[in-house]
Design a protein around this motif. Structure first.
Motif, PDB file in Angstrom:
ATOM      1  N   GLU A 188       0.823  -1.219   0.000  1.00  0.00           N
ATOM      2  CA  GLU A 188       0.000   0.000   0.000  1.00  0.00           C
ATOM      3  C   GLU A 188       0.856   1.268   0.000  1.00  0.00           C
ATOM      4  O   GLU A 188       0.341   2.369  -0.121  1.00  0.00           O
ATOM      5  CB  GLU A 188      -0.920   0.015   1.236  1.00  0.00           C
ATOM      6  CG  GLU A 188      -1.903  -1.142   1.287  1.00  0.00           C
ATOM      7  CD  GLU A 188      -2.801  -1.173   0.058  1.00  0.00           C
ATOM      8  OE1 GLU A 188      -3.663  -0.291  -0.076  1.00  0.00           O
ATOM      9  OE2 GLU A 188      -2.605  -2.086  -0.783  1.00  0.00           O
ATOM     10  N   HIS A 192      -1.916   7.266  -3.870  1.00  0.00           N
ATOM     11  CA  HIS A 192      -3.257   6.791  -4.223  1.00  0.00           C
ATOM     12  C   HIS A 192      -4.022   7.949  -4.858  1.00  0.00           C
ATOM     13  O   HIS A 192      -4.074   9.046  -4.300  1.00  0.00           O
ATOM     14  CB  HIS A 192      -3.985   6.279  -2.979  1.00  0.00           C
ATOM     15  CG  HIS A 192      -3.335   5.089  -2.338  1.00  0.00           C
ATOM     16  ND1 HIS A 192      -3.962   3.868  -2.221  1.00  0.00           N
ATOM     17  CD2 HIS A 192      -2.098   4.928  -1.786  1.00  0.00           C
ATOM     18  CE1 HIS A 192      -3.146   3.009  -1.618  1.00  0.00           C
ATOM     19  NE2 HIS A 192      -2.016   3.643  -1.332  1.00  0.00           N
ATOM     20  N   ILE A 316       0.404   4.247  -7.284  1.00  0.00           N
ATOM     21  CA  ILE A 316       0.254   2.786  -7.291  1.00  0.00           C
ATOM     22  C   ILE A 316      -1.171   2.336  -7.612  1.00  0.00           C
ATOM     23  O   ILE A 316      -1.385   1.226  -8.079  1.00  0.00           O
ATOM     24  CB  ILE A 316       0.686   2.180  -5.945  1.00  0.00           C
ATOM     25  CG1 ILE A 316      -0.207   2.672  -4.813  1.00  0.00           C
ATOM     26  CG2 ILE A 316       2.148   2.467  -5.664  1.00  0.00           C
ATOM     27  CD1 ILE A 316      -0.143   1.810  -3.562  1.00  0.00           C
ATOM     28  N   ARG A 317      -2.153   3.210  -7.353  1.00  0.00           N
ATOM     29  CA  ARG A 317      -3.546   2.764  -7.522  1.00  0.00           C
ATOM     30  C   ARG A 317      -4.456   3.940  -7.829  1.00  0.00           C
ATOM     31  O   ARG A 317      -4.262   5.035  -7.299  1.00  0.00           O
ATOM     32  CB  ARG A 317      -4.012   2.052  -6.248  1.00  0.00           C
ATOM     33  CG  ARG A 317      -5.352   1.329  -6.392  1.00  0.00           C
ATOM     34  CD  ARG A 317      -5.715   0.583  -5.127  1.00  0.00           C
ATOM     35  NE  ARG A 317      -4.684  -0.388  -4.784  1.00  0.00           N
ATOM     36  CZ  ARG A 317      -4.337  -0.721  -3.569  1.00  0.00           C
ATOM     37  NH1 ARG A 317      -4.957  -0.137  -2.538  1.00  0.00           N
ATOM     38  NH2 ARG A 317      -3.395  -1.603  -3.339  1.00  0.00           N
ATOM     39  N   TYR A 319      -8.551   5.168  -7.913  1.00  0.00           N
ATOM     40  CA  TYR A 319      -9.921   4.937  -7.463  1.00  0.00           C
ATOM     41  C   TYR A 319     -10.800   5.917  -8.237  1.00  0.00           C
ATOM     42  O   TYR A 319     -10.695   7.129  -8.041  1.00  0.00           O
ATOM     43  CB  TYR A 319     -10.069   5.209  -5.966  1.00  0.00           C
ATOM     44  CG  TYR A 319      -9.095   4.469  -5.064  1.00  0.00           C
ATOM     45  CD1 TYR A 319      -9.542   3.449  -4.216  1.00  0.00           C
ATOM     46  CD2 TYR A 319      -7.739   4.805  -5.038  1.00  0.00           C
ATOM     47  CE1 TYR A 319      -8.657   2.793  -3.366  1.00  0.00           C
ATOM     48  CE2 TYR A 319      -6.854   4.148  -4.195  1.00  0.00           C
ATOM     49  CZ  TYR A 319      -7.314   3.145  -3.359  1.00  0.00           C
ATOM     50  OH  TYR A 319      -6.440   2.503  -2.524  1.00  0.00           O
ATOM     51  N   LYS A 328      -8.277   0.281  -9.625  1.00  0.00           N
ATOM     52  CA  LYS A 328      -7.287  -0.484 -10.385  1.00  0.00           C
ATOM     53  C   LYS A 328      -5.908  -0.291  -9.784  1.00  0.00           C
ATOM     54  O   LYS A 328      -5.451   0.835  -9.602  1.00  0.00           O
ATOM     55  CB  LYS A 328      -7.270  -0.057 -11.854  1.00  0.00           C
ATOM     56  CG  LYS A 328      -6.284  -0.868 -12.689  1.00  0.00           C
ATOM     57  CD  LYS A 328      -6.380  -0.533 -14.164  1.00  0.00           C
ATOM     58  CE  LYS A 328      -5.419  -1.405 -14.983  1.00  0.00           C
ATOM     59  NZ  LYS A 328      -5.524  -1.112 -16.431  1.00  0.00           N
ATOM     60  N   ASP A 329      -5.259  -1.410  -9.474  1.00  0.00           N
ATOM     61  CA  ASP A 329      -3.878  -1.368  -9.007  1.00  0.00           C
ATOM     62  C   ASP A 329      -2.972  -1.388 -10.228  1.00  0.00           C
ATOM     63  O   ASP A 329      -3.096  -2.266 -11.095  1.00  0.00           O
ATOM     64  CB  ASP A 329      -3.578  -2.559  -8.102  1.00  0.00           C
ATOM     65  CG  ASP A 329      -2.264  -2.401  -7.368  1.00  0.00           C
ATOM     66  OD1 ASP A 329      -2.297  -2.008  -6.186  1.00  0.00           O
ATOM     67  OD2 ASP A 329      -1.209  -2.643  -7.982  1.00  0.00           O
ATOM     68  N   ARG A 331       0.172  -1.992 -10.508  1.00  0.00           N
ATOM     69  CA  ARG A 331       1.276  -2.947 -10.513  1.00  0.00           C
ATOM     70  C   ARG A 331       0.777  -4.357 -10.754  1.00  0.00           C
ATOM     71  O   ARG A 331       1.232  -5.040 -11.669  1.00  0.00           O
ATOM     72  CB  ARG A 331       2.044  -2.865  -9.191  1.00  0.00           C
ATOM     73  CG  ARG A 331       2.599  -1.474  -8.898  1.00  0.00           C
ATOM     74  CD  ARG A 331       2.612  -1.143  -7.432  1.00  0.00           C
ATOM     75  NE  ARG A 331       1.359  -1.430  -6.759  1.00  0.00           N
ATOM     76  CZ  ARG A 331       1.216  -1.496  -5.451  1.00  0.00           C
ATOM     77  NH1 ARG A 331       2.263  -1.303  -4.673  1.00  0.00           N
ATOM     78  NH2 ARG A 331       0.041  -1.752  -4.915  1.00  0.00           N
ATOM     79  N   SER A 332      -0.174  -4.806  -9.946  1.00  0.00           N
ATOM     80  CA  SER A 332      -0.691  -6.165 -10.110  1.00  0.00           C
ATOM     81  C   SER A 332      -1.729  -6.249 -11.231  1.00  0.00           C
ATOM     82  O   SER A 332      -2.066  -7.347 -11.672  1.00  0.00           O
ATOM     83  CB  SER A 332      -1.339  -6.640  -8.807  1.00  0.00           C
ATOM     84  OG  SER A 332      -2.516  -5.882  -8.529  1.00  0.00           O
ATOM     85  N   GLU A 335      -8.239  -5.235 -10.823  1.00  0.00           N
ATOM     86  CA  GLU A 335      -9.233  -4.162 -10.847  1.00  0.00           C
ATOM     87  C   GLU A 335     -10.605  -4.697 -10.473  1.00  0.00           C
ATOM     88  O   GLU A 335     -10.889  -5.888 -10.609  1.00  0.00           O
ATOM     89  CB  GLU A 335      -9.287  -3.487 -12.216  1.00  0.00           C
ATOM     90  CG  GLU A 335      -9.632  -4.400 -13.389  1.00  0.00           C
ATOM     91  CD  GLU A 335      -9.620  -3.645 -14.708  1.00  0.00           C
ATOM     92  OE1 GLU A 335     -10.715  -3.406 -15.259  1.00  0.00           O
ATOM     93  OE2 GLU A 335      -8.526  -3.297 -15.187  1.00  0.00           O
ATOM     94  N   LEU A 350      -7.178  -6.943  -3.185  1.00  0.00           N
ATOM     95  CA  LEU A 350      -6.112  -6.063  -3.647  1.00  0.00           C
ATOM     96  C   LEU A 350      -4.781  -6.417  -2.988  1.00  0.00           C
ATOM     97  O   LEU A 350      -3.733  -6.469  -3.648  1.00  0.00           O
ATOM     98  CB  LEU A 350      -6.465  -4.604  -3.346  1.00  0.00           C
ATOM     99  CG  LEU A 350      -7.444  -3.918  -4.303  1.00  0.00           C
ATOM    100  CD1 LEU A 350      -8.075  -2.702  -3.631  1.00  0.00           C
ATOM    101  CD2 LEU A 350      -6.741  -3.500  -5.584  1.00  0.00           C
ATOM    102  N   TYR A 354      -1.389  -8.092  -4.913  1.00  0.00           N
ATOM    103  CA  TYR A 354      -0.051  -7.493  -4.896  1.00  0.00           C
ATOM    104  C   TYR A 354       0.981  -8.483  -4.373  1.00  0.00           C
ATOM    105  O   TYR A 354       2.092  -8.587  -4.908  1.00  0.00           O
ATOM    106  CB  TYR A 354      -0.012  -6.223  -4.044  1.00  0.00           C
ATOM    107  CG  TYR A 354       1.392  -5.678  -3.922  1.00  0.00           C
ATOM    108  CD1 TYR A 354       1.961  -4.966  -4.965  1.00  0.00           C
ATOM    109  CD2 TYR A 354       2.161  -5.940  -2.793  1.00  0.00           C
ATOM    110  CE1 TYR A 354       3.265  -4.511  -4.891  1.00  0.00           C
ATOM    111  CE2 TYR A 354       3.470  -5.491  -2.703  1.00  0.00           C
ATOM    112  CZ  TYR A 354       4.017  -4.774  -3.749  1.00  0.00           C
ATOM    113  OH  TYR A 354       5.314  -4.338  -3.664  1.00  0.00           O
TER     114      TYR A 354
END
Length: 362
Positions: A188, A192, A316-317, A319, A328-329, A331-332, A335, A350, A354
């Protein structure tokens, strides 16, 4: 029955491999040393050291016991299966299925192999660009993590909090204690981004806001991250009261600067100066430990100060609440369209995405 015997033998082989990866023998040696120390006659002479010992014992036992218990059950099941008593086959097959699932669940722990993955967490949330909207976004993120922690059975303590002028938070720092806290939450760490219709302007325009989440492994033992006193600059001052109250009449607030890196930690939560200093030192050690991980350095003196502008660029994410709903993240690539559930603390998917992503990247 022969097929079941083969399955149980394979289960025990897989379990033995996992135990080697976990280095369970080293964990048991560490636990034995702590238990031996706790038997000393003067063990409780230093309450703080004794409590740290017992807390560490509890964490190690929680890591070791499920693995060893499964090993004992699997060994007993194999011994029964080798008796070739067909009346036991149905029950043993059922036990095998349960144990195989338990092993799969336990093997997920092997992804948490970082030096601090089993540590508690110090989390700080800072409002970024976006004015009142960003401060409101910081508070929304804090609520999200608090809801997740409560649902996960984690203990939560507020360390420091600074309210926004109109709404929300400028910043907040909390401590989360529970199994694999840092291992689960370390992903985390970063920026964001929120996109929504702003509730704070008369035109109700779409607004993009940012907040930075800082995840630190709690390092409260001086031996874990030794800091030379000559590298510290310590300032004390009067902390401001909450809600417009007058400032304190004593210099209880503490600001500690680590001169080699430029890291600064300030605590002013109206407790004693000594308590504030201890909290600030814990956070400083934790930040140095985090930097040490990020910069792949084996010694603290080699660590450089953090690049703040680079951190803010580390989104990183996202919203999105308008014109569509999506979390949606980046990196990984995980979503979901259920943004409300995520903001209500349902972030396990989430977090797991990750961990899975970083495990395969390693």
């Amino acid at each position: 029955m022969q097929d079941l015997i083969k399955q149980l033998r394979q289960l025990l082989d897989d379990l033995a491999t996992a135990l080697r990866q976990l280095d369970i023998a080293q964990l048991e040696t560490e636990l034995a040393k702590l238990q031996a120390a706790s038997q000393a006659a003067d063990f409780w002479a230093d309450q703080s050291v004794a409590q740290d010992n017992m807390k560490h014992q509890s964490k190690l036992q929680a890591r070791i016991e499920p693995w060893r218990s499964l090993q004992v059950k699997a060994t007993e099941s194999l011994e029964l299966a080798e008796l070739n008593d067909t009346s036991l086959e149905a029950d043993l097959q059922k036990q095998y299925q349960q144990m195989a699932q338990q092993l799969q669940n336990l093997k997920r722990e092997l992804a948490f192999n970082g030096p601090y993955d089993h540590s508690d967490v110090i989390m700080s949330i800072h409002a970024g660009a976006g004015g009142t909207d960003a401060q409101d976004w910081a508070q929304m993120l804090l609520r999200m993590y608090v809801r997740w922690a409560e649902a996960s059975g984690y203990k939560l303590t507020t360390i420091d909090q600074s309210s926004g002028e109109e709404a929300g938070l400028k910043s907040a720092t909390i401590e989360l204690s529970g199994p694999l806290a840092y291992g689960k939450l370390k992903g985390e760490h970063g920026v964001h981004r929120l996109v929504r219709l702003s509730p704070f302007n008369s035109d109700n325009l779409r607004q993009t806001s940012f907040a930075k989440v800082e995840i630190l492994p709690k390092v409260d033992s001086p031996d874990s991250a030794p800091i030379d006193d000559k590298d510290l600059k310590i300032d004390v001052y009067r902390s401001g009261g909450h809600g417009g109250q007058s400032v304190n009449t004593t210099d209880s607030a503490v600001r500690i600067t680590h001169l080699p890196t430029g890291l600064t930690v300030a605590i002013q939560n109206e407790r004693s100066q000594l308590q504030n200093k201890e909290t600030a030192m814990t956070i400083l050690r934790s930040r140095l430990a985090q930097l040490q991980l990020e910069q792949h350095q084996d010694k603290l003196e080699k660590i450089k100060g953090p690049n703040q502008s680079a951190e803010w660029g580390n989104q990183i994410r996202s919203y999105v609440l308008h014109p569509y709903k999506q979390v949606k993240d980046l990196r990984s690539k995980y979503e979901t369209s259920d943004a409300e559930a995520v903001l209500d603390g349902k972030i396990d998917d989430l977090l797991e995405a990750y961990v899975e992503h970083s495990f395969h990247q390693a």
